[in-house]
Design a protein around this motif. Sequence first.
Motif, PDB file in Angstrom:
ATOM      1  N   ASN A  11      33.766 -40.553  -9.111  1.00 43.65           N
ATOM      2  CA  ASN A  11      32.890 -41.519  -9.778  1.00 43.65           C
ATOM      3  C   ASN A  11      31.591 -41.777  -9.008  1.00 43.65           C
ATOM      4  O   ASN A  11      30.819 -42.650  -9.373  1.00 43.65           O
ATOM      5  CB  ASN A  11      33.620 -42.834 -10.063  1.00 43.65           C
ATOM      6  CG  ASN A  11      34.042 -43.561  -8.810  1.00 43.65           C
ATOM      7  OD1 ASN A  11      33.772 -43.126  -7.699  1.00 43.65           O
ATOM      8  ND2 ASN A  11      34.730 -44.676  -8.989  1.00 43.65           N
ATOM      9  N   GLU A  12      31.373 -41.014  -7.937  1.00 45.51           N
ATOM     10  CA  GLU A  12      30.158 -41.085  -7.127  1.00 45.51           C
ATOM     11  C   GLU A  12      29.844 -42.501  -6.638  1.00 45.51           C
ATOM     12  O   GLU A  12      28.696 -42.919  -6.572  1.00 45.51           O
ATOM     13  CB  GLU A  12      28.966 -40.504  -7.900  1.00 45.51           C
ATOM     14  CG  GLU A  12      29.178 -39.053  -8.270  1.00 45.51           C
ATOM     15  CD  GLU A  12      28.052 -38.468  -9.099  1.00 45.51           C
ATOM     16  OE1 GLU A  12      27.143 -39.214  -9.525  1.00 45.51           O
ATOM     17  OE2 GLU A  12      28.077 -37.251  -9.323  1.00 45.51           O
ATOM     18  N   SER A  13      30.903 -43.221  -6.246  1.00 47.71           N
ATOM     19  CA  SER A  13      30.737 -44.593  -5.764  1.00 47.71           C
ATOM     20  C   SER A  13      30.371 -44.655  -4.285  1.00 47.71           C
ATOM     21  O   SER A  13      30.045 -45.715  -3.771  1.00 47.71           O
ATOM     22  CB  SER A  13      32.025 -45.382  -5.998  1.00 47.71           C
ATOM     23  OG  SER A  13      33.082 -44.833  -5.219  1.00 47.71           O
ATOM     24  N   ILE A  16      35.999 -43.057  -1.453  1.00 52.63           N
ATOM     25  CA  ILE A  16      37.124 -42.430  -2.139  1.00 52.63           C
ATOM     26  C   ILE A  16      38.190 -43.494  -2.328  1.00 52.63           C
ATOM     27  O   ILE A  16      38.739 -43.997  -1.345  1.00 52.63           O
ATOM     28  CB  ILE A  16      37.687 -41.250  -1.323  1.00 52.63           C
ATOM     29  CG1 ILE A  16      36.613 -40.184  -1.128  1.00 52.63           C
ATOM     30  CG2 ILE A  16      38.929 -40.672  -2.010  1.00 52.63           C
ATOM     31  CD1 ILE A  16      36.976 -39.116  -0.123  1.00 52.63           C
ATOM     32  N   ASP A  17      38.467 -43.846  -3.581  1.00 54.68           N
ATOM     33  CA  ASP A  17      39.519 -44.829  -3.802  1.00 54.68           C
ATOM     34  C   ASP A  17      40.864 -44.112  -3.891  1.00 54.68           C
ATOM     35  O   ASP A  17      40.938 -42.879  -3.922  1.00 54.68           O
ATOM     36  CB  ASP A  17      39.231 -45.695  -5.036  1.00 54.68           C
ATOM     37  CG  ASP A  17      39.202 -44.927  -6.340  1.00 54.68           C
ATOM     38  OD1 ASP A  17      40.023 -44.003  -6.534  1.00 54.68           O
ATOM     39  OD2 ASP A  17      38.358 -45.264  -7.181  1.00 54.68           O
ATOM     40  N   GLU A  20      41.392 -41.542  -6.783  1.00 56.59           N
ATOM     41  CA  GLU A  20      40.722 -40.254  -6.568  1.00 56.59           C
ATOM     42  C   GLU A  20      41.497 -39.421  -5.555  1.00 56.59           C
ATOM     43  O   GLU A  20      41.679 -38.212  -5.733  1.00 56.59           O
ATOM     44  CB  GLU A  20      39.286 -40.483  -6.070  1.00 56.59           C
ATOM     45  CG  GLU A  20      38.374 -41.089  -7.109  1.00 56.59           C
ATOM     46  CD  GLU A  20      37.060 -41.587  -6.553  1.00 56.59           C
ATOM     47  OE1 GLU A  20      36.063 -41.490  -7.270  1.00 56.59           O
ATOM     48  OE2 GLU A  20      37.030 -42.081  -5.397  1.00 56.59           O
ATOM     49  N   PHE A  21      41.967 -40.080  -4.512  1.00 55.99           N
ATOM     50  CA  PHE A  21      42.723 -39.398  -3.468  1.00 55.99           C
ATOM     51  C   PHE A  21      44.006 -38.803  -4.047  1.00 55.99           C
ATOM     52  O   PHE A  21      44.343 -37.650  -3.795  1.00 55.99           O
ATOM     53  CB  PHE A  21      43.039 -40.386  -2.346  1.00 55.99           C
ATOM     54  CG  PHE A  21      43.611 -39.751  -1.113  1.00 55.99           C
ATOM     55  CD1 PHE A  21      42.805 -39.043  -0.242  1.00 55.99           C
ATOM     56  CD2 PHE A  21      44.952 -39.882  -0.819  1.00 55.99           C
ATOM     57  CE1 PHE A  21      43.327 -38.472   0.910  1.00 55.99           C
ATOM     58  CE2 PHE A  21      45.488 -39.330   0.323  1.00 55.99           C
ATOM     59  CZ  PHE A  21      44.675 -38.611   1.189  1.00 55.99           C
ATOM     60  N   VAL A  22      44.710 -39.576  -4.863  1.00 58.73           N
ATOM     61  CA  VAL A  22      45.960 -39.103  -5.481  1.00 58.73           C
ATOM     62  C   VAL A  22      45.685 -37.907  -6.386  1.00 58.73           C
ATOM     63  O   VAL A  22      46.440 -36.933  -6.382  1.00 58.73           O
ATOM     64  CB  VAL A  22      46.661 -40.240  -6.249  1.00 58.73           C
ATOM     65  CG1 VAL A  22      47.796 -39.700  -7.105  1.00 58.73           C
ATOM     66  CG2 VAL A  22      47.199 -41.279  -5.277  1.00 58.73           C
ATOM     67  N   CYS A  23      44.600 -37.957  -7.167  1.00 55.98           N
ATOM     68  CA  CYS A  23      44.258 -36.832  -8.050  1.00 55.98           C
ATOM     69  C   CYS A  23      44.123 -35.529  -7.272  1.00 55.98           C
ATOM     70  O   CYS A  23      44.626 -34.490  -7.688  1.00 55.98           O
ATOM     71  CB  CYS A  23      42.961 -37.118  -8.806  1.00 55.98           C
ATOM     72  SG  CYS A  23      43.136 -38.297 -10.137  1.00 55.98           S
ATOM     73  N   VAL A  24      43.452 -35.597  -6.151  1.00 56.50           N
ATOM     74  CA  VAL A  24      43.257 -34.401  -5.339  1.00 56.50           C
ATOM     75  C   VAL A  24      44.578 -33.945  -4.724  1.00 56.50           C
ATOM     76  O   VAL A  24      44.910 -32.765  -4.733  1.00 56.50           O
ATOM     77  CB  VAL A  24      42.209 -34.650  -4.236  1.00 56.50           C
ATOM     78  CG1 VAL A  24      42.146 -33.498  -3.255  1.00 56.50           C
ATOM     79  CG2 VAL A  24      40.850 -34.891  -4.867  1.00 56.50           C
ATOM     80  N   GLY A  50      41.489 -50.113   1.329  1.00 58.12           N
ATOM     81  CA  GLY A  50      41.868 -49.460   0.088  1.00 58.12           C
ATOM     82  C   GLY A  50      40.911 -48.381  -0.390  1.00 58.12           C
ATOM     83  O   GLY A  50      41.099 -47.838  -1.476  1.00 58.12           O
ATOM     84  N   VAL A  51      39.903 -48.044   0.397  1.00 53.04           N
ATOM     85  CA  VAL A  51      38.996 -46.942   0.080  1.00 53.04           C
ATOM     86  C   VAL A  51      38.721 -46.143   1.348  1.00 53.04           C
ATOM     87  O   VAL A  51      38.883 -46.648   2.456  1.00 53.04           O
ATOM     88  CB  VAL A  51      37.651 -47.426  -0.539  1.00 53.04           C
ATOM     89  CG1 VAL A  51      37.870 -48.096  -1.872  1.00 53.04           C
ATOM     90  CG2 VAL A  51      36.891 -48.342   0.401  1.00 53.04           C
ATOM     91  N   ILE A  52      38.319 -44.889   1.154  1.00 55.98           N
ATOM     92  CA  ILE A  52      37.976 -44.032   2.289  1.00 55.98           C
ATOM     93  C   ILE A  52      36.467 -43.832   2.293  1.00 55.98           C
ATOM     94  O   ILE A  52      35.895 -43.350   1.324  1.00 55.98           O
ATOM     95  CB  ILE A  52      38.690 -42.672   2.192  1.00 55.98           C
ATOM     96  CG1 ILE A  52      40.206 -42.874   2.272  1.00 55.98           C
ATOM     97  CG2 ILE A  52      38.215 -41.731   3.296  1.00 55.98           C
ATOM     98  CD1 ILE A  52      41.003 -41.618   2.012  1.00 55.98           C
TER      99      ILE A  52
END
Length: 70
Positions: A11-13, A16-17, A20-24, A50-52
């Motif tokens: 989501n280009e925030s 990495i939430d 997104e991490f789980v998806c990868v 909770g974010v990277i």
Amino acid sequence: MQAIFLEIDFNESGVIDFGEFVCVMTDKKELFTVGNIEELFAMIDTMEDGVIRKTELNNFLVRFGHSDKR
């Protein structure tokens, strides 16, 4: 490292939430269980928010022998 981060930050925030991490990581499901994914995320998320962030990912990669010289 920048290229890796941009591939994961869907989501280009700028961070990495966990979603997104789980998806990868689920693309590698033969290697990772839900518990392993949560543990790895927690290892990288050193600020425990909770974010990277890019710095956290870079620090993690450097710690495990991947330099950020690109």
